[in-house]
Design an enzyme around this catalytic site. Sequence first.
Site, PDB file in Angstrom:
ATOM      1  N   GLU A  31       0.894  -1.250  -0.129  1.00  0.00           N
ATOM      2  CA  GLU A  31      -0.092  -0.157   0.073  1.00  0.00           C
ATOM      3  C   GLU A  31       0.796   1.373  -0.095  1.00  0.00           C
ATOM      4  O   GLU A  31       0.701   2.323  -0.467  1.00  0.00           O
ATOM      5  CB  GLU A  31      -0.923   0.045   1.369  1.00  0.00           C
ATOM      6  CG  GLU A  31      -1.853   1.399   1.278  1.00  0.00           C
ATOM      7  CD  GLU A  31      -2.763   1.446   0.161  1.00  0.00           C
ATOM      8  OE1 GLU A  31      -3.312   2.515   0.176  1.00  0.00           O
ATOM      9  OE2 GLU A  31      -3.058   0.543  -0.641  1.00  0.00           O
ATOM     10  N   ASP A  33       4.069   1.577  -1.109  1.00  0.00           N
ATOM     11  CA  ASP A  33       4.766   1.539  -2.538  1.00  0.00           C
ATOM     12  C   ASP A  33       3.769   2.169  -3.549  1.00  0.00           C
ATOM     13  O   ASP A  33       3.925   2.882  -4.496  1.00  0.00           O
ATOM     14  CB  ASP A  33       5.234   0.155  -2.895  1.00  0.00           C
ATOM     15  CG  ASP A  33       6.207  -0.180  -1.978  1.00  0.00           C
ATOM     16  OD1 ASP A  33       6.932   0.710  -1.520  1.00  0.00           O
ATOM     17  OD2 ASP A  33       6.720  -1.404  -2.136  1.00  0.00           O
ATOM     18  N   LEU A  79      31.844  15.240  26.735  1.00  0.00           N
ATOM     19  CA  LEU A  79      31.561  15.033  28.057  1.00  0.00           C
ATOM     20  C   LEU A  79      32.645  14.497  28.783  1.00  0.00           C
ATOM     21  O   LEU A  79      33.558  13.757  28.269  1.00  0.00           O
ATOM     22  CB  LEU A  79      30.466  13.835  27.952  1.00  0.00           C
ATOM     23  CG  LEU A  79      28.907  14.145  27.228  1.00  0.00           C
ATOM     24  CD1 LEU A  79      27.957  12.806  27.107  1.00  0.00           C
ATOM     25  CD2 LEU A  79      28.281  15.303  28.139  1.00  0.00           C
ATOM     26  N   GLU A 107      20.779   7.390  30.447  1.00  0.00           N
ATOM     27  CA  GLU A 107      20.573   7.039  29.041  1.00  0.00           C
ATOM     28  C   GLU A 107      21.799   6.437  28.462  1.00  0.00           C
ATOM     29  O   GLU A 107      22.909   6.360  28.573  1.00  0.00           O
ATOM     30  CB  GLU A 107      19.966   8.337  28.299  1.00  0.00           C
ATOM     31  CG  GLU A 107      20.930   9.397  27.908  1.00  0.00           C
ATOM     32  CD  GLU A 107      20.311  10.707  27.466  1.00  0.00           C
ATOM     33  OE1 GLU A 107      19.677  10.386  26.385  1.00  0.00           O
ATOM     34  OE2 GLU A 107      20.686  11.702  27.882  1.00  0.00           O
ATOM     35  N   LYS A 109      24.783   5.962  25.800  1.00  0.00           N
ATOM     36  CA  LYS A 109      25.604   6.370  25.028  1.00  0.00           C
ATOM     37  C   LYS A 109      25.852   5.652  23.534  1.00  0.00           C
ATOM     38  O   LYS A 109      26.598   4.670  23.470  1.00  0.00           O
ATOM     39  CB  LYS A 109      26.748   6.748  25.613  1.00  0.00           C
ATOM     40  CG  LYS A 109      27.871   7.679  24.979  1.00  0.00           C
ATOM     41  CD  LYS A 109      29.167   7.835  25.707  1.00  0.00           C
ATOM     42  CE  LYS A 109      29.908   8.732  25.215  1.00  0.00           C
ATOM     43  NZ  LYS A 109      30.527   8.405  23.948  1.00  0.00           N
ATOM     44  N   ARG A 130      28.957  17.598  13.971  1.00  0.00           N
ATOM     45  CA  ARG A 130      29.463  18.326  15.196  1.00  0.00           C
ATOM     46  C   ARG A 130      30.708  19.075  14.911  1.00  0.00           C
ATOM     47  O   ARG A 130      30.866  20.408  15.244  1.00  0.00           O
ATOM     48  CB  ARG A 130      29.729  17.181  16.262  1.00  0.00           C
ATOM     49  CG  ARG A 130      30.359  17.879  17.615  1.00  0.00           C
ATOM     50  CD  ARG A 130      31.074  16.733  18.391  1.00  0.00           C
ATOM     51  NE  ARG A 130      31.418  17.336  19.591  1.00  0.00           N
ATOM     52  CZ  ARG A 130      32.552  17.880  19.902  1.00  0.00           C
ATOM     53  NH1 ARG A 130      33.443  17.833  18.780  1.00  0.00           N
ATOM     54  NH2 ARG A 130      32.801  18.368  21.086  1.00  0.00           N
ATOM     55  N   GLU A 164      22.266  11.684  17.576  1.00  0.00           N
ATOM     56  CA  GLU A 164      23.576  10.671  17.397  1.00  0.00           C
ATOM     57  C   GLU A 164      22.955   9.794  16.097  1.00  0.00           C
ATOM     58  O   GLU A 164      22.009   9.229  15.998  1.00  0.00           O
ATOM     59  CB  GLU A 164      23.940   9.915  18.396  1.00  0.00           C
ATOM     60  CG  GLU A 164      25.180   9.039  18.251  1.00  0.00           C
ATOM     61  CD  GLU A 164      26.240  10.100  18.584  1.00  0.00           C
ATOM     62  OE1 GLU A 164      27.604   9.697  18.854  1.00  0.00           O
ATOM     63  OE2 GLU A 164      26.041  11.228  19.344  1.00  0.00           O
ATOM     64  N   LYS A 278      22.967  12.671  33.330  1.00  0.00           N
ATOM     65  CA  LYS A 278      22.771  14.125  33.393  1.00  0.00           C
ATOM     66  C   LYS A 278      21.945  14.514  34.464  1.00  0.00           C
ATOM     67  O   LYS A 278      21.023  13.974  34.757  1.00  0.00           O
ATOM     68  CB  LYS A 278      21.948  14.356  32.071  1.00  0.00           C
ATOM     69  CG  LYS A 278      22.806  14.136  30.751  1.00  0.00           C
ATOM     70  CD  LYS A 278      21.947  14.362  29.578  1.00  0.00           C
ATOM     71  CE  LYS A 278      22.644  14.104  28.041  1.00  0.00           C
ATOM     72  NZ  LYS A 278      21.747  14.128  27.107  1.00  0.00           N
ATOM     73  N   CYS A 395      67.476   7.109  14.135  1.00  0.00           N
ATOM     74  CA  CYS A 395      66.109   7.376  13.349  1.00  0.00           C
ATOM     75  C   CYS A 395      65.968   6.337  12.437  1.00  0.00           C
ATOM     76  O   CYS A 395      66.618   6.462  11.333  1.00  0.00           O
ATOM     77  CB  CYS A 395      65.994   8.917  13.279  1.00  0.00           C
ATOM     78  SG  CYS A 395      64.572   9.290  12.427  1.00  0.00           S
TER      79      CYS A 395
END
EC number: 6.5.1.2
Length: 652
Positions: A31, A33, A79, A107, A109, A130, A164, A278, A395
């Site tokens: 339906e 579609d 955080l 909650e 992460k 971000r 996220e 939080k 080195c």
Amino acid sequence: MEKRMKELVDKLNQYAKEYYTEDNPSVSDAEYDKLYRELVTLEAEHPELVQADSPTHRVGGLVLDGFEKYQHEYPLYSLQDAFSREELDAFDKRIKSEFPNADYMAELKIDGLSISLTYVDGILQVGATRGDGSVGENITENVKRISDIPLKLDQPLNITVRGECYLPRAEFERINTQRQENGEAEFANPRNAAAGTLRQLDTKVVAERRLATFFYQEAGPTERLTQNDVLNEVAELGFSVNPRRIVTSSMDEIWDFIQAVGQDRDHLAYDIDGVVIKVNSLAMQEELGFTVKAPRWAIAYKFPAEEKEAKLLSVDWQVGRTGVVTPTANLTPVQLAGTTVSRATLHNVDYITEKDIRIGDTVIVYKAGDIIPAVLRVVESKRTTQEAMPVPSQCPSCGSGLLHFEDEVALRCINPSCPAQIKEGLIHFASRDAMNISGMGPSVVEKLFKAELVKEVADIYGLNSQDFLQLEGFKEKSAEKLYAAIQASKENSAEKLLYGLGIRHVGAKVSKQLLESFGTIKELASADVQAIAAVDGLGEVIAKSIQRYFAKEEAQVLLKELESYGVNLSYLGQKVTDDAILSGKTVVLTGKLEHLKRSEAKAKLEALGAKVTGSVSKKTDLVVAGSDAGSKLEKAQSLGIEVKDEAWLLDL
């Protein structure tokens, strides 16, 4: 016709919400579609009537030239991490010392990529990454292809939400199976796959990969009272919100929640790397404020790193831009936190000695912070070799003798002409936090260096688009784009250049502090140790490092070359002087500003010499309050702190 098209758009968006967000479809796929095909046909016949929130926008088809930078109105902070119950208890003690009745929301992460969505009059206007927290990339066309993101809200709101973006595990497996069949390299883990997908220039690929989202924040002022209220509102607006969360004042209950989530972690449909705790009250959040990098009212508990055994086959010694030589172990491949790991850091030569690590040993490998593979220790019961690890005396890049200073844990090459150091220095110079030359990453620098087109940072500004056409993978358009990025970097404020020079102990923050004080790199270069050390109390270690750098003839020549190419050597912000109107004052911003963005107000205050902080205390000298100012204003008034309004700030 327009009425029918609007009806179809509304129906299809509602059905998509039921399917992707609520997991409760009310119509069959057939339906859906049928209605979708009808809409596609009508839009083809009447392109002038296509709506901004039409689900056909999700299909893809656009090939983008690139991504524009996007300035976030409200910064996206990192955080603070916690790895033990003791660290959570310390966080709880700090919060409860100010707010004894505080409760928390815990909650999941999600292990994905942070995105920010801005809606104007309820229509999606901007989707952005971000980035560095202040400036991200505009990926609007790509986020429109993510099925669970609403293109239009039920209400005509002006709102910015953060969340996220992730790739479900089942989708990750499907994509990697397909790539394997096509002879393409597989993605290492779902997070890498999600990151690569979000930055795809072909929107069709984004649509095909079925990214998903969870949202957790409304940026800026809100009428909600708690974090939990915000999540409920965000869910009501049609965004996906993770249902697994608790609200409690008890750290014992939060710890039980963490343990339960940890046990279920491997059985979830998506990757997580911890639990975020939080302070639930938004008024308390506002009063607690922020540090430079993170909110004081939140903490992220990270699950203990997964550990695996692997055989140490050999060691590569790599030279960094400061000459530090770092050992990297080559291992028998192991699966670790969703990634195939065959290389891991051994940190430094002292670490190898302390842990008595040898070639052929069976070692325990883990991911530090769930990111960087590292060797933790040797399984001595499985040791088969008696030979100590061979440590280089020369080195590996230039052959110069290596030094091991008494006060350092690492070997160091002090040859300023070392090719590896020069290459790493070029990569650092072009990086985002330094000169931000988009498109000049490690692989391009390697090609330029190999072609002998650059030998020092000043050579970058002598390049033209024709030079890039000599390099593999470049065409006319990409060559012109990189050339334009190089030219644009000449206009950067000088703190970006100072950081890009790679002076020891001089990071991005220190670079800005120095240029705010001295105004130009030339002034800084001629300053004495005492004058440099006095800047914001930076001290003699940093000051002597800066003076040593600029005392070298090659540094003086480099500055002249950069100036001759037109590279800006001056600070473009306002130089802070001792007689600045707010010099030495600690100022707090609170409430909603009508004429200035919060970032603009902060920048203006800093330009006037103020130190802007996130919380009111006895050390606060001034509070600038907008409308709907809450507990910060009340606290300022109770402490007798001077309060000004936005009009006062605008008049300065």
